[in-house]
Write a protein that holds these residues in place. Structure first.
Motif, PDB file in Angstrom:
ATOM      1  N   THR A   1       0.815  -1.220   0.000  1.00 12.61           N
ATOM      2  CA  THR A   1       0.000   0.000   0.000  1.00 12.61           C
ATOM      3  C   THR A   1       0.845   1.264   0.000  1.00 12.61           C
ATOM      4  N   ARG A   2       2.148   1.113   0.202  1.00 15.89           N
ATOM      5  CA  ARG A   2       3.012   2.293   0.200  1.00 15.89           C
ATOM      6  C   ARG A   2       4.460   1.910  -0.076  1.00 15.89           C
ATOM      7  N   ILE A   3       5.237   2.910  -0.437  1.00 13.98           N
ATOM      8  CA  ILE A   3       6.670   2.756  -0.680  1.00 13.98           C
ATOM      9  C   ILE A   3       7.404   3.659   0.300  1.00 13.98           C
ATOM     10  N   VAL A   4       8.394   3.111   0.971  1.00 13.93           N
ATOM     11  CA  VAL A   4       9.223   3.889   1.894  1.00 13.93           C
ATOM     12  C   VAL A   4      10.658   3.856   1.391  1.00 13.93           C
ATOM     13  N   LEU A   5      11.205   5.012   1.058  1.00 12.63           N
ATOM     14  CA  LEU A   5      12.576   5.142   0.557  1.00 12.63           C
ATOM     15  C   LEU A   5      13.387   5.916   1.582  1.00 12.63           C
ATOM     16  N   THR A   6      14.525   5.371   1.988  1.00 14.50           N
ATOM     17  CA  THR A   6      15.312   6.033   3.026  1.00 14.50           C
ATOM     18  C   THR A   6      16.803   5.900   2.767  1.00 14.50           C
ATOM     19  N   ARG A   7      17.547   6.862   3.301  1.00 17.83           N
ATOM     20  CA  ARG A   7      19.004   6.872   3.203  1.00 17.83           C
ATOM     21  C   ARG A   7      19.576   7.444   4.492  1.00 17.83           C
ATOM     22  N   PRO A   8      20.760   7.009   4.891  1.00 19.60           N
ATOM     23  CA  PRO A   8      21.417   7.681   6.023  1.00 19.60           C
ATOM     24  C   PRO A   8      21.972   9.025   5.566  1.00 19.60           C
ATOM     25  N   ALA A   9      21.740  10.066   6.350  1.00 16.55           N
ATOM     26  CA  ALA A   9      22.232  11.408   5.992  1.00 16.55           C
ATOM     27  C   ALA A   9      23.629  11.591   6.549  1.00 16.55           C
TER      28      ALA A   9
ATOM     29  N   GLU B   1       6.904   7.646   0.745  1.00 16.86           N
ATOM     30  CA  GLU B   1       7.591   8.392   1.792  1.00 16.86           C
ATOM     31  C   GLU B   1       9.090   8.348   1.515  1.00 16.86           C
ATOM     32  N   ILE B   2       9.711   9.518   1.492  1.00 14.68           N
ATOM     33  CA  ILE B   2      11.160   9.619   1.301  1.00 14.68           C
ATOM     34  C   ILE B   2      11.714  10.356   2.507  1.00 14.68           C
ATOM     35  N   ALA B   3      12.525   9.667   3.297  1.00 14.37           N
ATOM     36  CA  ALA B   3      12.961  10.261   4.558  1.00 14.37           C
ATOM     37  C   ALA B   3      14.324   9.735   4.961  1.00 14.37           C
ATOM     38  N   PRO B   4      15.056  10.506   5.779  1.00 15.49           N
ATOM     39  CA  PRO B   4      16.337  10.026   6.301  1.00 15.49           C
ATOM     40  C   PRO B   4      16.131   8.805   7.199  1.00 15.49           C
ATOM     41  N   LEU B   5      17.167   8.015   7.329  1.00 15.63           N
ATOM     42  CA  LEU B   5      17.081   6.778   8.105  1.00 15.63           C
ATOM     43  C   LEU B   5      16.681   7.034   9.558  1.00 15.63           C
TER      44      LEU B   5
ATOM     45  N   PHE C   1       6.786  -1.519   0.701  1.00 19.78           N
ATOM     46  CA  PHE C   1       8.028  -1.863   0.005  1.00 19.78           C
ATOM     47  C   PHE C   1       9.049  -0.844   0.481  1.00 19.78           C
ATOM     48  N   ILE C   2      10.050  -1.318   1.216  1.00 18.75           N
ATOM     49  CA  ILE C   2      10.979  -0.429   1.913  1.00 18.75           C
ATOM     50  C   ILE C   2      12.371  -0.577   1.309  1.00 18.75           C
ATOM     51  N   ILE C   3      12.972   0.548   0.938  1.00 20.48           N
ATOM     52  CA  ILE C   3      14.310   0.534   0.343  1.00 20.48           C
ATOM     53  C   ILE C   3      15.239   1.385   1.194  1.00 20.48           C
ATOM     54  N   LEU C   4      16.335   0.773   1.622  1.00 20.09           N
ATOM     55  CA  LEU C   4      17.408   1.515   2.290  1.00 20.09           C
ATOM     56  C   LEU C   4      18.555   1.653   1.298  1.00 20.09           C
ATOM     57  N   ASP C   5      18.834   2.879   0.896  1.00 21.42           N
ATOM     58  CA  ASP C   5      19.887   3.154  -0.079  1.00 21.42           C
ATOM     59  C   ASP C   5      21.142   3.638   0.641  1.00 21.42           C
TER      60      ASP C   5
END
Length: 327
Positions: A155-163, A211-215, A227-231
């Motif tokens: 139902t959603r996509i969560v995209l995150t990266r460490p800043a 959702e696109i947010a810092p880790l 669906f969660i992606i840690l880049d």
């Protein structure tokens, strides 16, 4: 030794097949020096080792199919096709592995390892995509996320990266906290813009569908049906990696991407991505996919640059090991 005559349809342009000034033909000759290739009109004569002659014969058929289906050829696609054929995979097998079609552009894996990576995402709850820049780790993961969203698998996509600060200090950057963090997340926005109508992205973000947010914003949450992606996961500490992986909820898929040769963490801090393969090596429903310089799908030089750096690092490591052993 064998000799084979390949008849190219008269309707087919030999320039499109062999390249301007025989550029593609020269790539094939360089890859198969054991085969003599003679071109006359629309006939290609192959003479040499049986297996190599058969491989080139099939390669020409595959290249003709790429032209017929509107794929077109360029030096990079021909080089990738040669590599695929040498590994026993026909390029047409990748041509049918479509993930998304957007604005006349089809997104699909372009190398064998990329195909294995995409298949691993289909089969596992958690997948780690580890490899150098340009291998499509994040791009393909975002494509799979959008595919899952469109198919209502999530139902959603969560995209995150460490800043993590790579040479700059956040405090010295202008703007609000959100504006300071935004450059770290920009590659994720860029991937989305390639795959979704740009006008719809703000609406999807506002509704929480994307959702696109810092880790750091993931702490304390449980992410269900997502669906969660840690880049850029190489820039997580061991504690941050554990925190992220334990956000997994029911009905969710996680993809963790990173390049262990590009760590920007402070000296003395162990990369969570380097450590996790040792800790989770025997855990089921989880797979580690490793991509290499041969999977780089950016400009040809990017792959060569990555390979050159890898060779340099190996030489330096060998010298350091030798110095320690003699001391």
């Amino acid at each position: 030794m064998t000799k084979t005559l390949v008849e190219v349809p008269a309707s087919q342009s030999m320039v499109a097949l062999l390249g301007v000034a025989d550029e593609y033909l020269q790539l094939i000759e360089g890859a198969f020096p054991e085969v003599d290739i003679l071109v006359r009109g629309n006939q290609i004569t192959l003479e040499g080792e049986d297996k190599s002659v058969d491989t080139i014969d099939t390669l020409v058929t595959e290249m003709l199919a790429m032209i017929r289906t509107g794929q077109g050829l360029n030096a990079d696609s021909v080089q990738r096709s040669i590599s695929l054929m040498k590994s026993g995979t026909r390029p047409s097998e990748l041509m049918t592995a479509n993930i998304l079609s957007s604005r006349g552009k089809t997104i699909r894996p372009k190398t064998l390892n990329q195909k294995k990576y995409v298949e691993a995402i289909d089969k596992n709850t958690i997948v780690f995509g580890i490899g150098p820049a340009g291998t499509g780790k994040t791009y393909l993961a975002v494509a799979k996320a959008i595919q899952a969203l469109q198919a209502k698998q999530v139902t959603r996509i969560v995209l995150t990266r460490p800043a993590v600060e790579a040479g700059e200090k956040l405090g010295f950057l202008p703007g609000t906290l959100s504006e300071k963090i935004d450059p770290y997340l920009r590659p994720l926005y860029d991937a989305l813009h390639d795959m979704i109508d740009p006008d719809s992205i703000p609406r999807l973000i506002t509704s929480g569908t994307i959702e696109i947010a810092p880790l750091a914003y993931m702490r304390g949450r449980t992410l269900n049906d997502a669906f969660i992606i840690l880049d850029e996961a190489q820039n997580t500490s061991a504690a941050q990696m554990k925190m992220f992986l334990t956000r997994l909820g029911f009905g969710s898929t996680m993809v963790v991407t990173g390049d262990v040769t590009q760590v920007d963490l402070p000296s003395g801090t162990t990369s969570g991505l380097r450590l996790v393969s040792e800790i989770l090596n025997n855990v089921g429903d989880l797979e580690f996919c490793r991509l290499t310089a041969s999977d780089v799908v950016r400009h040809r030089l990017v792959g060569e640059i990555v390979s050159a750096y890898d060779q340099y690092d190996q030489v330096q490591h060998s010298k350091a090991s030798g110095a320690r052993s003699t001391s």
